[in-house]
Design a protein around this motif. Structure first.
Motif, PDB file in Angstrom:
ATOM      1  N   ALA A  84      -6.975  -5.177   3.987  1.00  0.00           N
ATOM      2  CA  ALA A  84      -6.049  -4.270   4.673  1.00  0.00           C
ATOM      3  C   ALA A  84      -6.237  -2.847   4.170  1.00  0.00           C
ATOM      4  CB  ALA A  84      -4.599  -4.712   4.463  1.00  0.00           C
ATOM      5  N   LEU A  85      -5.999  -1.887   5.077  1.00  0.00           N
ATOM      6  CA  LEU A  85      -6.021  -0.460   4.774  1.00  0.00           C
ATOM      7  C   LEU A  85      -4.754   0.165   5.349  1.00  0.00           C
ATOM      8  CD1 LEU A  85      -9.688   0.213   5.951  1.00  0.00           C
ATOM      9  CD2 LEU A  85      -8.948   0.218   3.572  1.00  0.00           C
ATOM     10  N   PRO A  86      -4.261   1.253   4.750  1.00  0.00           N
ATOM     11  CA  PRO A  86      -3.085   1.919   5.327  1.00  0.00           C
ATOM     12  C   PRO A  86      -3.443   2.617   6.638  1.00  0.00           C
ATOM     13  CG  PRO A  86      -3.951   3.206   3.506  1.00  0.00           C
ATOM     14  CD  PRO A  86      -4.725   1.923   3.508  1.00  0.00           C
ATOM     15  N   ASN A  87      -2.437   2.869   7.469  1.00  0.00           N
ATOM     16  CA  ASN A  87      -2.673   3.534   8.756  1.00  0.00           C
ATOM     17  C   ASN A  87      -3.245   4.940   8.577  1.00  0.00           C
ATOM     18  OD1 ASN A  87      -1.736   1.342  10.231  1.00  0.00           O
ATOM     19  ND2 ASN A  87       0.388   2.057  10.168  1.00  0.00           N
TER      20      ASN A  87
ATOM     21  N   LEU B 113       0.848  -1.192   0.000  1.00  0.00           N
ATOM     22  CA  LEU B 113       0.000   0.000   0.000  1.00  0.00           C
ATOM     23  C   LEU B 113       0.884   1.243   0.000  1.00  0.00           C
ATOM     24  CD1 LEU B 113      -2.480  -1.225   2.755  1.00  0.00           C
ATOM     25  CD2 LEU B 113      -2.951  -1.110   0.312  1.00  0.00           C
ATOM     26  N   SER B 114       0.636   2.168  -0.931  1.00  0.00           N
ATOM     27  CA  SER B 114       1.519   3.328  -1.069  1.00  0.00           C
ATOM     28  C   SER B 114       0.807   4.663  -0.987  1.00  0.00           C
ATOM     29  CB  SER B 114       2.267   3.250  -2.404  1.00  0.00           C
ATOM     30  OG  SER B 114       1.354   3.298  -3.497  1.00  0.00           O
TER      31      SER B 114
ATOM     32  N   LEU C 252      -6.143  -2.966   0.072  1.00  0.00           N
ATOM     33  CA  LEU C 252      -5.655  -4.277  -0.348  1.00  0.00           C
ATOM     34  C   LEU C 252      -6.838  -5.231  -0.399  1.00  0.00           C
ATOM     35  CD1 LEU C 252      -3.201  -6.074  -1.080  1.00  0.00           C
ATOM     36  CD2 LEU C 252      -3.081  -6.685   1.347  1.00  0.00           C
ATOM     37  N   ILE C 253      -6.995  -5.883  -1.552  1.00  0.00           N
ATOM     38  CA  ILE C 253      -8.148  -6.748  -1.787  1.00  0.00           C
ATOM     39  C   ILE C 253      -7.706  -8.188  -1.976  1.00  0.00           C
ATOM     40  CG2 ILE C 253      -9.999  -7.258  -3.431  1.00  0.00           C
ATOM     41  CD1 ILE C 253     -10.028  -4.253  -4.072  1.00  0.00           C
TER      42      ILE C 253
END
Length: 367
Positions: A71-74, A23-24, A30-31
């Motif tokens: 998922a996901l970024p912070n 993840l950027s 995120l899948i």
């Protein structure tokens, strides 16, 4: 994770294990990919005909897929959450947000445009499965502004085909600007886009004419049970079909007979000419295909019959979500054959046999 890679043009896909993508961006998600659909554009790209933006190798294809957010970024800027089911189209991954396309506001002539800050026409964005990695892998990154939430009554497999084929034909039908009861034709009605278009158009209340020129696609179109009139272009002349339609509508003059709009899906001059030949005077031709050599257009059709011609490329994110909701509410479903990820090359072989419908990688199938 496993992913299918294209290492060069005109070569088979190669299944390999790679690290998870990173993840950027605060917009990234995120899948876990559950279904990845094969599109004609995948075939064009693999043959080296996708210009002016060919991919870099090794390349992971597929620009119509679906799955679940894991998922996901912070620093996430998304309102989505882990566990949400989403469909992912190809356009547009990380648009710039500042170009004229991204900052344009919705206008009366284009009520379906996205809000400022995001545009599927952004010239600086990347596109999943085209010039960036796509869905032929177990996990993929998407832009959270790019996705469509999946309604509860649609599976990931059914959703995947709507992320390009579905939204493209739905958007093209909307560009026909027709009212219920008017006539529309779909040239290439038995293919992936076409057979979805027959369903969308009839559910929109339009009188629908489907046209194809091969046995399997024609049979697939007839078996849908939409009530659309299906024409075999090999044996029925366009002018005669237009006159027949006109007589059904009580018209007397040839200029009043035929379709109000037609959508052209095949990359064929004969298909284009046939479709235009079905139009009444002042009719509209919406072109979806993009053959390398283009189409020859008759100036007489433009000048003496007032035929208008326009192109249609996918649709805005707003239209993407509308497409999925419409399909859920009206039970629009593609005719689908599924394959495991490891059998992608078998899928490609089946695609080139041209039997119609859609071919999809179902990640839940065993190798």
């Amino acid at each position: 994770m496993k992913a299918q890679f294209l290492d060069a043009f005109n070569t088979p896909y190669a299944l390999r294990s790679v690290l998870l993508p990173v993840l950027s961006s605060p917009y990234d998600i995120l899948i876990k990919v559950e279904a990845a659909s094969y599109c004609h554009t995948d075939a064009v790209l693999a043959a080296g005909q996708m210009q002016p933006n060919p991919p870099s190798f090794p390349h992971v294809g597929c620009h119509e897929f679906a799955g679940t957010i894991v998922a996901l970024p912070n620093n996430s800027l998304s309102t989505l959450k882990i566990g949400d089911r989403v469909g992912v189209p190809g356009r547009a991954f990380h648009p710039c947000g500042t170009c004229s396309e991204c900052t344009a506001t919705s206008m009366p002539e284009n009520p379906d445009a996205d809000p400022p800050g995001y545009s599927v026409y952004c010239p600086h964005s990347r596109n999943n499965g085209i010039d960036g990695p796509g869905g032929f892998r177990e996990y993929a990154i998407a832009d959270s502004r790019q996705i469509a939430p999946i309604p509860d009554n649609i599976s990931a497999v059914d959703t995947a085909v709507l992320m390009c084929a579905g939204v493209t034909i739905y958007s093209a039908l909307k560009r026909c600007v027709l009212k219920p009861g008017q006539r529309v034709g779909i040239v290439g009605c038995g293919g992936g886009l076409g057979h979805l278009g027959l369903q969308f158009a009839t559910k929109m209340g339009l009188k629908v004419l489907g046209i194809d020129n091969a046995d399997s696609p024609l049979q697939l179109a007839r078996n849908l049970g939409t009530g659309a009139k299906i024409v075999d272009a090999r044996s029925q002349d366009a002018n005669e079909v237009a006159i027949e339609l006109g007589r059904e509508d009580g018209k007397q003059d040839r200029g009043d007979m035929g379709l109000d709009s037609v959508v052209i899906l095949p990359e064929s001059q004969k298909a284009f000419d046939y479709g235009v030949g079905l139009l009444r005077n002042h009719g509209r031709c919406v072109v979806v295909s993009f053959p390398e050599s283009g189409f020859h257009v008759s100036a007489r059709d433009l000048v003496f019959r007032d035929i208008s011609i326009m192109g249609s490329l996918v649709g805005s994110n707003k239209i993407l979500r509308e497409t999925l909701q419409f399909a859920a509410e009206h039970d629009v479903r593609a005719v689908i054959k599924t394959f495991a990820l490891s059998r992608l090359n078998e899928l490609v072989t089946a695609y080139h046999q041209g039997e119609g419908g859609k071919l999809v990688i179902d990640m839940t199938l065993p190798d």
